[in-house]
Motif scaffolding. Sequence first.
Motif, PDB file in Angstrom:
ATOM      1  N   PRO A 102     -17.575  10.790  12.151  1.00  0.00           N
ATOM      2  CA  PRO A 102     -16.848   9.683  12.800  1.00  0.00           C
ATOM      3  C   PRO A 102     -15.872  10.159  13.868  1.00  0.00           C
ATOM      4  O   PRO A 102     -15.625   9.453  14.846  1.00  0.00           O
ATOM      5  CB  PRO A 102     -16.119   9.028  11.622  1.00  0.00           C
ATOM      6  N   GLU A 103     -15.342  11.367  13.710  1.00  0.00           N
ATOM      7  CA  GLU A 103     -14.355  11.880  14.676  1.00  0.00           C
ATOM      8  C   GLU A 103     -14.985  12.150  16.039  1.00  0.00           C
ATOM      9  O   GLU A 103     -14.319  12.039  17.075  1.00  0.00           O
ATOM     10  CB  GLU A 103     -13.714  13.168  14.145  1.00  0.00           C
ATOM     11  N   ASN A 104     -16.285  12.492  16.062  1.00  0.00           N
ATOM     12  CA  ASN A 104     -16.933  12.878  17.310  1.00  0.00           C
ATOM     13  C   ASN A 104     -17.909  11.830  17.850  1.00  0.00           C
ATOM     14  O   ASN A 104     -18.530  12.040  18.883  1.00  0.00           O
ATOM     15  CB  ASN A 104     -17.697  14.198  17.121  1.00  0.00           C
ATOM     16  N   SER A 105     -18.054  10.716  17.149  1.00  0.00           N
ATOM     17  CA  SER A 105     -19.048   9.719  17.525  1.00  0.00           C
ATOM     18  C   SER A 105     -18.499   8.752  18.567  1.00  0.00           C
ATOM     19  O   SER A 105     -17.447   8.134  18.373  1.00  0.00           O
ATOM     20  CB  SER A 105     -19.481   8.928  16.288  1.00  0.00           C
ATOM     21  N   LEU A 106     -19.242   8.592  19.672  1.00  0.00           N
ATOM     22  CA  LEU A 106     -18.850   7.620  20.686  1.00  0.00           C
ATOM     23  C   LEU A 106     -18.975   6.205  20.138  1.00  0.00           C
ATOM     24  O   LEU A 106     -18.121   5.359  20.408  1.00  0.00           O
ATOM     25  CB  LEU A 106     -19.728   7.779  21.932  1.00  0.00           C
ATOM     26  N   ALA A 107     -20.031   5.938  19.351  1.00  0.00           N
ATOM     27  CA  ALA A 107     -20.222   4.598  18.787  1.00  0.00           C
ATOM     28  C   ALA A 107     -19.040   4.200  17.921  1.00  0.00           C
ATOM     29  O   ALA A 107     -18.537   3.071  18.013  1.00  0.00           O
ATOM     30  CB  ALA A 107     -21.517   4.549  17.975  1.00  0.00           C
ATOM     31  N   VAL A 108     -18.579   5.118  17.077  1.00  0.00           N
ATOM     32  CA  VAL A 108     -17.451   4.817  16.197  1.00  0.00           C
ATOM     33  C   VAL A 108     -16.171   4.645  17.005  1.00  0.00           C
ATOM     34  O   VAL A 108     -15.368   3.733  16.749  1.00  0.00           O
ATOM     35  CB  VAL A 108     -17.284   5.927  15.132  1.00  0.00           C
ATOM     36  N   LYS A 109     -15.978   5.480  18.006  1.00  0.00           N
ATOM     37  CA  LYS A 109     -14.783   5.388  18.853  1.00  0.00           C
ATOM     38  C   LYS A 109     -14.729   4.038  19.559  1.00  0.00           C
ATOM     39  O   LYS A 109     -13.677   3.376  19.599  1.00  0.00           O
ATOM     40  CB  LYS A 109     -14.781   6.530  19.873  1.00  0.00           C
ATOM     41  N   ILE A 110     -15.861   3.610  20.100  1.00  0.00           N
ATOM     42  CA  ILE A 110     -15.910   2.326  20.803  1.00  0.00           C
ATOM     43  C   ILE A 110     -15.729   1.167  19.827  1.00  0.00           C
ATOM     44  O   ILE A 110     -14.999   0.202  20.109  1.00  0.00           O
ATOM     45  CB  ILE A 110     -17.231   2.192  21.581  1.00  0.00           C
ATOM     46  N   LYS A 111     -16.375   1.243  18.664  1.00  0.00           N
ATOM     47  CA  LYS A 111     -16.229   0.167  17.678  1.00  0.00           C
ATOM     48  C   LYS A 111     -14.777   0.028  17.238  1.00  0.00           C
ATOM     49  O   LYS A 111     -14.258  -1.094  17.128  1.00  0.00           O
ATOM     50  CB  LYS A 111     -17.120   0.433  16.467  1.00  0.00           C
ATOM     51  N   ASN A 112     -14.111   1.136  16.975  1.00  0.00           N
ATOM     52  CA  ASN A 112     -12.711   1.082  16.554  1.00  0.00           C
ATOM     53  C   ASN A 112     -11.827   0.493  17.659  1.00  0.00           C
ATOM     54  O   ASN A 112     -10.923  -0.301  17.383  1.00  0.00           O
ATOM     55  CB  ASN A 112     -12.221   2.483  16.173  1.00  0.00           C
ATOM     56  N   TYR A 113     -12.115   0.873  18.903  1.00  0.00           N
ATOM     57  CA  TYR A 113     -11.335   0.337  20.013  1.00  0.00           C
ATOM     58  C   TYR A 113     -11.573  -1.164  20.164  1.00  0.00           C
ATOM     59  O   TYR A 113     -10.628  -1.940  20.372  1.00  0.00           O
ATOM     60  CB  TYR A 113     -11.695   1.062  21.311  1.00  0.00           C
ATOM     61  N   LEU A 114     -12.836  -1.584  20.063  1.00  0.00           N
ATOM     62  CA  LEU A 114     -13.160  -3.006  20.139  1.00  0.00           C
ATOM     63  C   LEU A 114     -12.446  -3.794  19.047  1.00  0.00           C
ATOM     64  O   LEU A 114     -11.919  -4.888  19.287  1.00  0.00           O
ATOM     65  CB  LEU A 114     -14.670  -3.207  20.025  1.00  0.00           C
ATOM     66  N   THR A 115     -12.440  -3.252  17.838  1.00  0.00           N
ATOM     67  CA  THR A 115     -11.772  -3.912  16.720  1.00  0.00           C
ATOM     68  C   THR A 115     -10.285  -4.083  17.003  1.00  0.00           C
ATOM     69  O   THR A 115      -9.717  -5.164  16.806  1.00  0.00           O
ATOM     70  CB  THR A 115     -11.970  -3.114  15.422  1.00  0.00           C
ATOM     71  N   ASP A 116      -9.656  -3.032  17.480  1.00  0.00           N
ATOM     72  CA  ASP A 116      -8.221  -3.108  17.788  1.00  0.00           C
ATOM     73  C   ASP A 116      -7.949  -4.061  18.950  1.00  0.00           C
ATOM     74  O   ASP A 116      -6.944  -4.784  18.949  1.00  0.00           O
ATOM     75  CB  ASP A 116      -7.681  -1.713  18.129  1.00  0.00           C
ATOM     76  N   LEU A 117      -8.829  -4.074  19.930  1.00  0.00           N
ATOM     77  CA  LEU A 117      -8.663  -4.956  21.083  1.00  0.00           C
ATOM     78  C   LEU A 117      -8.775  -6.418  20.670  1.00  0.00           C
ATOM     79  O   LEU A 117      -7.950  -7.257  21.048  1.00  0.00           O
ATOM     80  CB  LEU A 117      -9.716  -4.622  22.140  1.00  0.00           C
ATOM     81  N   ARG A 118      -9.774  -6.731  19.865  1.00  0.00           N
ATOM     82  CA  ARG A 118     -10.025  -8.124  19.499  1.00  0.00           C
ATOM     83  C   ARG A 118      -9.006  -8.674  18.500  1.00  0.00           C
ATOM     84  O   ARG A 118      -8.887  -9.887  18.348  1.00  0.00           O
ATOM     85  CB  ARG A 118     -11.437  -8.261  18.930  1.00  0.00           C
ATOM     86  N   THR A 119      -8.282  -7.776  17.824  1.00  0.00           N
ATOM     87  CA  THR A 119      -7.253  -8.222  16.884  1.00  0.00           C
ATOM     88  C   THR A 119      -5.851  -8.010  17.422  1.00  0.00           C
ATOM     89  O   THR A 119      -4.868  -8.114  16.674  1.00  0.00           O
ATOM     90  CB  THR A 119      -7.412  -7.483  15.535  1.00  0.00           C
ATOM     91  N   GLY A 120      -5.756  -7.718  18.721  1.00  0.00           N
ATOM     92  CA  GLY A 120      -4.454  -7.641  19.371  1.00  0.00           C
ATOM     93  C   GLY A 120      -3.644  -6.409  19.055  1.00  0.00           C
ATOM     94  O   GLY A 120      -2.429  -6.389  19.291  1.00  0.00           O
ATOM     95  N   LYS A 121      -4.276  -5.332  18.574  1.00  0.00           N
ATOM     96  CA  LYS A 121      -3.539  -4.126  18.203  1.00  0.00           C
ATOM     97  C   LYS A 121      -3.353  -3.159  19.362  1.00  0.00           C
ATOM     98  O   LYS A 121      -2.542  -2.241  19.279  1.00  0.00           O
ATOM     99  CB  LYS A 121      -4.242  -3.426  17.035  1.00  0.00           C
TER     100      LYS A 121
END
Length: 356
Positions: A326-345
């Motif tokens: 998970p630390e090196n995965s682009l998919a995981v990095k983007i998903k985590n960023y999307l999650t934070d973006l959509r929840t206002g974090k």
Amino acid sequence: MTTDALQIELRKAERSRIQEVDFNHLPFGKHFSDHMFVADFVDGQWLNQQIVPFDNFTLSPALSALHYGQSIFEGMKAFKNEAGEVLMFRPYANFERMNESARRMCMATLTEEVFMGGLEALLRVDADWVPTAPDSSLYIRPYMFAMDTFLGVAPSKTYRFCIFTCPVGAYYSNPPKLKVETEYIRSAPGGVGYAKCAGNYAGSMYPTLLAQQQGYDQLIWTDAREHKYIEESGTMNIMFVIDGKLVTPAVSDSILKGVTRDSIIQIARSFGIEVEERKVSIEEVIGGIESGRLTEAFGAGTAVVVSPYSLIGYNGKDHMLPEFSPENSLAVKIKNYLTDLRTGKVEDTFGWVHKV
């Protein structure tokens, strides 16, 4: 009773069903919120805008949509931030795409007042249904179908537009296994592949069932002419990381213009990742797996958000995708960023988050 912003009639449910739902265990698309928004297109204008209890429609056996397939829909999600405010993600992109689908299917287009006004009013009424647990959201389904009662192959003159919502958890519990489809097609140039119409999904079910009987979860659709180039993956757009670049098939009239797909591309570029939107052949992907040049493959869509794949089956052979951290995965990095973006974090530098 009417809403304040628009003349939308409000008829509230006598009893809420929210207590019947376990918000810690949300299967996708099984529980429906208390209310829905409905409007009818009659004599060239949208009338009878209402928010009413979620319930069945009474429809004629001669309903045009049932015989000739004029039916389109969208998929969106709403979230809550830490202050408890309801946030939608890129709703105007869905509004624009729904009208693009409507034009292709020769249906009435929606006004911003009806689409956004009805959507916001509905979310204000059912705000308590927006879940806050990890990987959960309120899935929003706007859709429209022909209402004429007439047997004849011609565009309907009347339509019904409806929005309902349902609290959902993760779409896939495990990374899906994919099979490359080389016999059946999802769409063809000049067709309706780019429209989010019901028939596209009906036509995909039988070949998907055949793949599931062979142990796969979904298909990778290939082009109609040669079955050589990748188009989509089941209910998702498809993306690869090859030589450190994000590579995805370029959109066309046979590929759905995914809102999540576009979001991921813009996010990846903001991260400094090179993105290539182009033709992607099956041989390139399989060769990339075998050589190690391809390090990730994942789906992108409203329902799944970002979904890494576990293997790709092609010509009777399964090709395991690389295990990644998970630390090196682009998919995981983007998903985590999307999650934070959509929840206002995190700060919304793209202007995508819409507060209700």
